[in-house]
Motif scaffolding. Structure first.
Motif, PDB file in Angstrom:
ATOM      1  N   PRO A   1      29.136   6.297  10.521  1.00  0.00           N
ATOM      2  CA  PRO A   1      29.492   5.921  11.808  1.00  0.00           C
ATOM      3  C   PRO A   1      28.127   6.074  12.840  1.00  0.00           C
ATOM      4  N   MET A   2      27.008   6.631  12.262  1.00  0.00           N
ATOM      5  CA  MET A   2      26.045   6.405  13.041  1.00  0.00           C
ATOM      6  C   MET A   2      25.396   5.103  13.239  1.00  0.00           C
ATOM      7  N   THR A   3      25.689   4.373  12.219  1.00  0.00           N
ATOM      8  CA  THR A   3      25.000   2.980  12.162  1.00  0.00           C
ATOM      9  C   THR A   3      25.876   2.096  13.277  1.00  0.00           C
ATOM     10  N   ILE A   4      27.002   2.240  13.491  1.00  0.00           N
ATOM     11  CA  ILE A   4      27.849   1.523  14.599  1.00  0.00           C
ATOM     12  C   ILE A   4      27.240   2.036  15.950  1.00  0.00           C
ATOM     13  N   ALA A   5      27.364   3.279  15.975  1.00  0.00           N
ATOM     14  CA  ALA A   5      27.010   3.839  17.273  1.00  0.00           C
ATOM     15  C   ALA A   5      25.537   3.443  17.842  1.00  0.00           C
ATOM     16  N   MET A   6      24.405   3.049  16.842  1.00  0.00           N
ATOM     17  CA  MET A   6      23.175   3.033  17.362  1.00  0.00           C
ATOM     18  C   MET A   6      23.259   1.636  17.504  1.00  0.00           C
ATOM     19  N   LEU A   7      24.194   0.714  17.005  1.00  0.00           N
ATOM     20  CA  LEU A   7      24.080  -0.700  17.146  1.00  0.00           C
ATOM     21  C   LEU A   7      24.508  -0.803  18.672  1.00  0.00           C
ATOM     22  N   LEU A   8      25.379   0.060  18.987  1.00  0.00           N
ATOM     23  CA  LEU A   8      25.870  -0.163  20.485  1.00  0.00           C
ATOM     24  C   LEU A   8      24.869   0.318  21.312  1.00  0.00           C
ATOM     25  N   LYS A   9      24.135   1.251  21.054  1.00  0.00           N
ATOM     26  CA  LYS A   9      22.890   1.862  21.802  1.00  0.00           C
ATOM     27  C   LYS A   9      21.847   0.580  21.991  1.00  0.00           C
ATOM     28  N   ASN A  10      21.561  -0.032  20.780  1.00  0.00           N
ATOM     29  CA  ASN A  10      20.669  -1.328  20.870  1.00  0.00           C
ATOM     30  C   ASN A  10      21.160  -2.273  21.782  1.00  0.00           C
ATOM     31  N   THR A  11      22.323  -2.516  21.965  1.00  0.00           N
ATOM     32  CA  THR A  11      23.058  -3.573  22.441  1.00  0.00           C
ATOM     33  C   THR A  11      23.036  -3.271  24.187  1.00  0.00           C
TER      34      THR A  11
ATOM     35  N   ALA B   1      34.552  -1.121  18.202  1.00  0.00           N
ATOM     36  CA  ALA B   1      33.534   0.058  18.817  1.00  0.00           C
ATOM     37  C   ALA B   1      32.930  -0.554  20.243  1.00  0.00           C
ATOM     38  N   CYS B   2      32.806  -1.841  20.168  1.00  0.00           N
ATOM     39  CA  CYS B   2      32.567  -2.765  21.109  1.00  0.00           C
ATOM     40  C   CYS B   2      33.338  -2.555  22.593  1.00  0.00           C
ATOM     41  N   LYS B   3      34.571  -2.929  22.054  1.00  0.00           N
ATOM     42  CA  LYS B   3      35.752  -3.035  22.964  1.00  0.00           C
ATOM     43  C   LYS B   3      36.139  -1.546  23.714  1.00  0.00           C
ATOM     44  N   ASN B   4      35.778  -0.505  22.906  1.00  0.00           N
ATOM     45  CA  ASN B   4      36.103   0.720  23.496  1.00  0.00           C
ATOM     46  C   ASN B   4      34.904   1.232  24.270  1.00  0.00           C
ATOM     47  N   ALA B   5      33.923   0.751  24.188  1.00  0.00           N
ATOM     48  CA  ALA B   5      32.695   1.109  24.948  1.00  0.00           C
ATOM     49  C   ALA B   5      32.536   0.096  26.262  1.00  0.00           C
ATOM     50  N   GLY B   6      33.459  -1.038  26.378  1.00  0.00           N
ATOM     51  CA  GLY B   6      33.362  -1.769  27.488  1.00  0.00           C
ATOM     52  C   GLY B   6      32.424  -3.029  27.172  1.00  0.00           C
TER      53      GLY B   6
END
Length: 286
Positions: free
Chosen positions: A263-273, A55-60
């Protein structure tokens, strides 16, 4: 009955994150960075960490996974966290739980710089969350709140019953609901007459890790049911803590498993990062 589609919403959030990352790179020359510590060879943990990295890779987002044997000492993990805290290219640090018995989880989590605590488990962030101040929120409860917001579900004055009192889900979920002016009950394995509590709930959030803990007779008509549990049956099928087929027709809204909260857990981890990267830029620009 409406399905709370966490998969579709998480895809939407990931696209928003990707745009934010591109803007940070273009305007501030910053690429958000996330480090994950994975101790041992637990298959479920390894799979989950792999999903985070993808997910990180896909988001850059730049990400690195530090894999360590389950024989590693607590001091060795603390040394690695110290180096991560000092690394200016890392905005977020998270430790995949659980940790082996020779390692004290609280000591490890407290060693993470609160400004890099994108899991929201450091006491500093927990305290700010409880006080309704800006903080990094634990990703799963954060995802539940974001999902309810997406479906325009008003929380004010609602009776909320949470089954499960863990530091990762139950306790922070209760704090966020209290901050939203809901009336909250938190049940655990010692709760007497669980059904009496669940039947009073306008919103029922289940995070106990027990297959079919909540059945149709425990849910009141029109309730909103959020199933945080994820359990793998002997057949390999993934199910939650709620008897989905039995309960769905009584609910106004319900999350599926899989495809709901997960799926929301990973999405919100990206938001926090990304949030951590923006805060870093703010500090560096002063």
């Amino acid at each position: 009955m409406t399905i709370l589609d966490g998969k579709a919403l998480s895809d939407k959030i990931k696209e928003e994150v990707k745009v934010e990352v591109e803007q940070l790179q273009k305007e501030k020359h910053i690429t958000p960075g996330l480090a994950v510590i994975l101790v041992g060879n637990d298959a479920a943990s390894a799979t989950y960490v792999g999903m985070k990295a993808k997910a990180c890779k896909n988001a850059g987002i730049y990400s690195v996974v530090h894999e360590m044997p389950d024989t590693i000492s607590q001091d060795e993990i603390l040394d690695i966290i110290d180096r991560m805290n000092e690394n200016p290219n890392l905005d977020g640090i998270l430790v995949q739980l659980p940790l082996p018995p020779q390692v004290d989880t609280t000591t490890i989590l407290e060693a993470i710089d609160p400004q890099k605590d994108v899991d929201g488990f450091h006491p500093y962030n927990v305290g700010r969350m409880v006080s309704n101040l800006d903080a990094f929120l634990p990703a799963t409860p954060f995802g539940v709140m974001r999902m309810l917001e997406e479906y325009n579900i008003d929380l004010v004055g609602k009776n909320v019953c949470i089954i499960g009192a863990s530091d990762i889900v139950g306790k922070p979920m209760a704090a966020l609901m209290i901050n939203a002016k809901a009336t909250v009950e938190v049940c655990n394995s010692k709760t007497k007459d669980l059904k009496a509590h669940t039947l009073n709930a306008d919103i029922l959030i289940v995070a106990a890790g027990r297959v079919n803990l909540v059945t149709e007779d425990m849910v009141k008509e029109g309730a909103i049911v959020v199933d945080v549990g994820i359990n793998r049956l002997e057949t390999g099928k993934l199910v939650g803590d709620v008897d989905f087929e039995g309960c769905k027709e009584k609910c106004s809204y319900i999350t599926p498993v899989p495809g709901g909260v997960g799926p929301m857990t990973i999405a919100m981890l990206l938001k926090n990062t990304v949030k951590a990267a923006k805060l870093r830029e703010d500090r560096e620009s002063k």
